[in-house]
Structures are given as structure tokens and as C-alpha cells.
Design an enzyme around this catalytic site. Sequence first.
Site, PDB file in Angstrom:
ATOM      1  N   GLY A 232       0.824  -1.201   0.000  1.00 36.03           N
ATOM      2  CA  GLY A 232       0.000   0.000   0.000  1.00 36.03           C
ATOM      3  C   GLY A 232       0.853   1.244   0.000  1.00 36.03           C
ATOM      4  O   GLY A 232       1.992   1.242  -0.490  1.00 36.03           O
ATOM      5  N   SER A 233       0.325   2.323   0.566  1.00 36.14           N
ATOM      6  CA  SER A 233       1.015   3.610   0.522  1.00 36.14           C
ATOM      7  C   SER A 233       2.144   3.672   1.540  1.00 36.14           C
ATOM      8  O   SER A 233       2.140   2.957   2.548  1.00 36.14           O
ATOM      9  CB  SER A 233       0.024   4.738   0.812  1.00 36.14           C
ATOM     10  OG  SER A 233      -0.365   4.727   2.178  1.00 36.14           O
ATOM     11  N   LYS A 235       2.697   6.150   3.494  1.00 32.29           N
ATOM     12  CA  LYS A 235       2.188   6.757   4.731  1.00 32.29           C
ATOM     13  C   LYS A 235       1.666   5.679   5.682  1.00 32.29           C
ATOM     14  O   LYS A 235       2.030   5.646   6.862  1.00 32.29           O
ATOM     15  CB  LYS A 235       1.067   7.748   4.401  1.00 32.29           C
ATOM     16  CG  LYS A 235       0.462   8.406   5.627  1.00 32.29           C
ATOM     17  CD  LYS A 235      -0.674   9.351   5.254  1.00 32.29           C
ATOM     18  CE  LYS A 235      -1.317   9.961   6.493  1.00 32.29           C
ATOM     19  NZ  LYS A 235      -2.450  10.864   6.159  1.00 32.29           N
ATOM     20  N   VAL A 236       0.831   4.779   5.165  1.00 30.06           N
ATOM     21  CA  VAL A 236       0.309   3.698   6.002  1.00 30.06           C
ATOM     22  C   VAL A 236       1.424   2.706   6.327  1.00 30.06           C
ATOM     23  O   VAL A 236       1.503   2.181   7.446  1.00 30.06           O
ATOM     24  CB  VAL A 236      -0.870   2.996   5.321  1.00 30.06           C
ATOM     25  CG1 VAL A 236      -1.394   1.849   6.181  1.00 30.06           C
ATOM     26  CG2 VAL A 236      -1.997   3.992   5.036  1.00 30.06           C
ATOM     27  N   GLY A 237       2.294   2.450   5.361  1.00 32.34           N
ATOM     28  CA  GLY A 237       3.412   1.530   5.575  1.00 32.34           C
ATOM     29  C   GLY A 237       4.314   1.963   6.720  1.00 32.34           C
ATOM     30  O   GLY A 237       4.801   1.130   7.495  1.00 32.34           O
ATOM     31  N   GLU A 254       5.708  -3.465   0.826  1.00 30.90           N
ATOM     32  CA  GLU A 254       5.790  -3.138  -0.600  1.00 30.90           C
ATOM     33  C   GLU A 254       4.977  -1.869  -0.798  1.00 30.90           C
ATOM     34  O   GLU A 254       3.737  -1.899  -0.813  1.00 30.90           O
ATOM     35  CB  GLU A 254       5.235  -4.297  -1.444  1.00 30.90           C
ATOM     36  CG  GLU A 254       5.942  -5.631  -1.223  1.00 30.90           C
ATOM     37  CD  GLU A 254       7.368  -5.663  -1.747  1.00 30.90           C
ATOM     38  OE1 GLU A 254       7.734  -4.744  -2.528  1.00 30.90           O
ATOM     39  OE2 GLU A 254       8.123  -6.572  -1.389  1.00 30.90           O
ATOM     40  N   CYS A 288       2.142   0.715  -8.669  1.00 32.99           N
ATOM     41  CA  CYS A 288       3.241   1.290  -7.889  1.00 32.99           C
ATOM     42  C   CYS A 288       4.502   1.484  -8.723  1.00 32.99           C
ATOM     43  O   CYS A 288       5.291   2.389  -8.465  1.00 32.99           O
ATOM     44  CB  CYS A 288       3.535   0.411  -6.674  1.00 32.99           C
ATOM     45  SG  CYS A 288       3.916  -1.307  -7.085  1.00 32.99           S
TER      46      CYS A 288
END
Length: 486
Positions: A232-233, A235-237, A254, A288
Site C-alpha cells: 500500500g502507501s 504513509k500507512v506503511g 511493498e 506502484c
Amino acid sequence: MSSYFTDLAQQYIDGEWRPGTGSWDIIDFNPYDGEKLASITIAAVEEIDQAYQAAARAQKKWAATNPYARRAVFEKALRLIEEREAEITEAIIAELGGTHLKAGFELHLAKEFLRESIQWALRPEGKILPSPVDGKENRLYRVPVGVVGVISPFNFPFLLSIKSVAPALALGNGVVLKPHQNTPIVGGTLVAKLFEDAGLPGGLLNVVVTDIAEIGDAFIEHPIPKVISFTGSDKVGRHVATVCASLFKRSVLELGGNSAIVVLDDADIDYAVDAAVFSRYVHQGQVCMAANRVLVDRSIADEFTEKFVAKVKTLKSGDPRDPATIIGPVINSQQAESLSATVEQAVAEGATALVHGTTTDNLVEPSVLTGLPADSDLLRQEVFGPVAFLIPFDGEEEAVRIVNDTPYGLSGAVHTGDVERGVAFAKQIDTGMFHVNDATVHDEPLVPFGGEKHSGIGRLNGETTVESFTTMKWISVQHGRSGFPF
């Protein structure tokens, strides 16, 4: 409409299909026409716990199962995908807004990764290492971590769920999968149904359709999973990594990218145009690895730009059910609005729109922008949609500097008439992956996939997948007698 959206609109926990007990429903919409596909009552914290407990209970017996027997489940799952390809394609088109081309691309890769998982069941190898102590034998065993939590994204949900779920299971683990809220069927319960029908024992794979507004960090904080695989993004990662590190869990991340495709002065221009258009606009640019930036040597920039713009203008936008459509809808209205704002911001900053696509509901037509100031933040961030920035450069040194001037480091490509010149260029780029005379979008079962900088931590595919979802255990055997100092 596929029956998947009526039959699979539930939670799958401990081998049972049942509604969640959360306080609201996730409504699954077709992003092209707004049709309601399904309504799923979300999983609450209690269901997260039940899913992880079930996975932990089932995992011990599964890990002790003969790997050849485990392998048979994945062989059956592969056959089921092949048999159900038409229905799965229909589901991808309906839930993601993916075109026929995109659905075929995703299914092809999913089958390739599943084929490789058939072998992963047999892959873990131990070692016997020498010891400086007389009579001692050092055995290294590669064993499952236990339970893996998987969080998959909306852009390639079927592939990217299978890419973690299948090898984690093949290697002897239990799994709890949380799909993205926009793709709960294709990225979640459809995967569970395939493995259920393939004979996977109940409880080993669980799917919880939920939202952090309901469960907070319960999915990643739960004490049972030892590894969290998140796509995912960034920011969340970053948050996932922080929580996992604080709890001594392993995370495989990833994340996003801001890839560039670079066209040197000796490139085959027509071929480079084809590669660049594919790299930017495949699945509406919601990839991505997509090439946000197209860098072209100034000596050939005019010819390249003319041909690039002409090809982009031929891309048919519209209904993803039409096999001729190349550009379908983006996943939701927030993405569409963000992309429109990005184009307007670029123009306001001084960019010229060589192609200025319109936005209708979630259908965002392609845009091509040039002349964006070099200090614009837009050149350094991920743009998840069909917007390309053309950037001329003077010589390789400047190209390397521009490509690396971003917090991301996932993929990229360079086009040149001299392969070794391309390899030398690639070595200077701070990315996990780089391709010479090809597109930026690639994924293969045996080759380590992952990024540098904000694009992620860890790798998947091949031996790196084995390392991600197993751990090493040292067992020593003293065949003689040790001497002790007291």
C-alpha cells in the site's frame, strides 16, 4: 453480474462463511457505473481475534503435514483459477474497473505465482554446519514463522493477495488476510473460496473485511501474527512498520513509487514511446511501478514528444467491459478528484498540458504535461493515475540526478542502443529494480521484488519469499561430551 458478489459478501473465519458483527457495512461499488455490487457487515475486533486464533490452531497440524500433500492444494487451486478465469475476469472488471487487458495481465501473473508456490512447499532447506567443539553437530532448520497477517491493496488485489497468501501457506504457515475496502471480493473472499474449494483445511486461511475506523490497529497489534505483509502507501506503511517494530514483529512492506523511464540519445525512439506509454498508463496508472516521469534527452525530445503525445491520444477511455478500452475508471471519487487537482496544480505552476484529459465521475482521461518547474513537489511524489510528466535533460549525469531526486526508489527503466551503457546507468539509480530497454512495470516469481527509500522494506519472490515467511532455528547435538569450566 458474477455470483461472487452475492455468494462471497461475508467474512471467512475458521472455515465458516458468516457476517461480521461490526457496527456498519462496507458497500462495494462498481467504480465505472456506480452499481452496488455487495454489502458486507464489517469484522469487529472480536472477529480479528477469532481469525488469528483459528489460524494458530490449524497451523501446527498443517506445518507437520507432508509437504507433498500441501503441494496438492496449490495444484488444485491453480486448476480452479484456470477453470474460472472468465468469472474472475468479470469480477476484476466490475470491482476494480480493470480493463480486459488488465484482467488478463493480473490473472497471468497470479497463475505464475501460484505455480511457483507449488514448489515453495518443497523449498525450505536446512543445513549442517561445522563446529569448533569436538563431537558437536550444528543443525539449521528453516521453519514456518507460524501465522502471517496479509494486507492487500486495491490496484492488483487478486495477484497481490495470492502473492503473499500462497507462499505463506505453502511454507507451512496460517494466514489472516485483510483486503482493501474497495476490493473485498477480488482481493479477499474470492481468494478464500478458491483455497476452500482446493481442499485447504479450515482455519488455515481467514479473510476479514474491515476498516481501521472499526478495529484500529488490532490487525497488526494482535500477538499471534509474527509477520505482517503489507502492500500500500508509504504513509500507512510507515505506521505498520512502527507498530510492528515496537512489538518485535517482522514487516514486509511493498510501498509506493515515483518511477522514471529514461530515454537516452541513442534509443530506439518508437520502441521507447511504446514502453513509456505502457509504463505510465497500464491500469489507468494505478500501479506502484508506473512511470510517473518520462525523461528524454533534449537532442531527441521533440521527436519523442510528438510520437508520445500522438500515441496517448489513441488510448480509448471508457467502459472497461469494452475489450477495446485501455483507460477505465480509477478506483473511487477521491482518487479522481485528487488527479484532477494534480493536473490543475501543475498547470498553475507553469506546466503546459500537451494532452489535457477530462474527468467524468471516476473516469479520468490521460494527461501529458511538460515544462513543470524543476522544484515542483509534484515531480517528487507518487501520482497514482493517468498523468505523465515529460522532462528533457542534458546528458546522463543530469538524468541520474533527476531520477534520484525523489523519496521513492521502487522501479525504473532506461532505453539506449548500448545495453552496457544502460546497465551502467541503472547502477547509479537508487531503486530496488531497474530495467534496460523495457517497461518499468515488471514482476516475476523468481526475482526479488521490492524497493529502497520510501518504497519499502524487504523483498518478495523466490528465495526472498522463503526468508520472509520462515525463520531459522539452530539445534545442536553433542555426540561426545563437552568440557565445562566449572
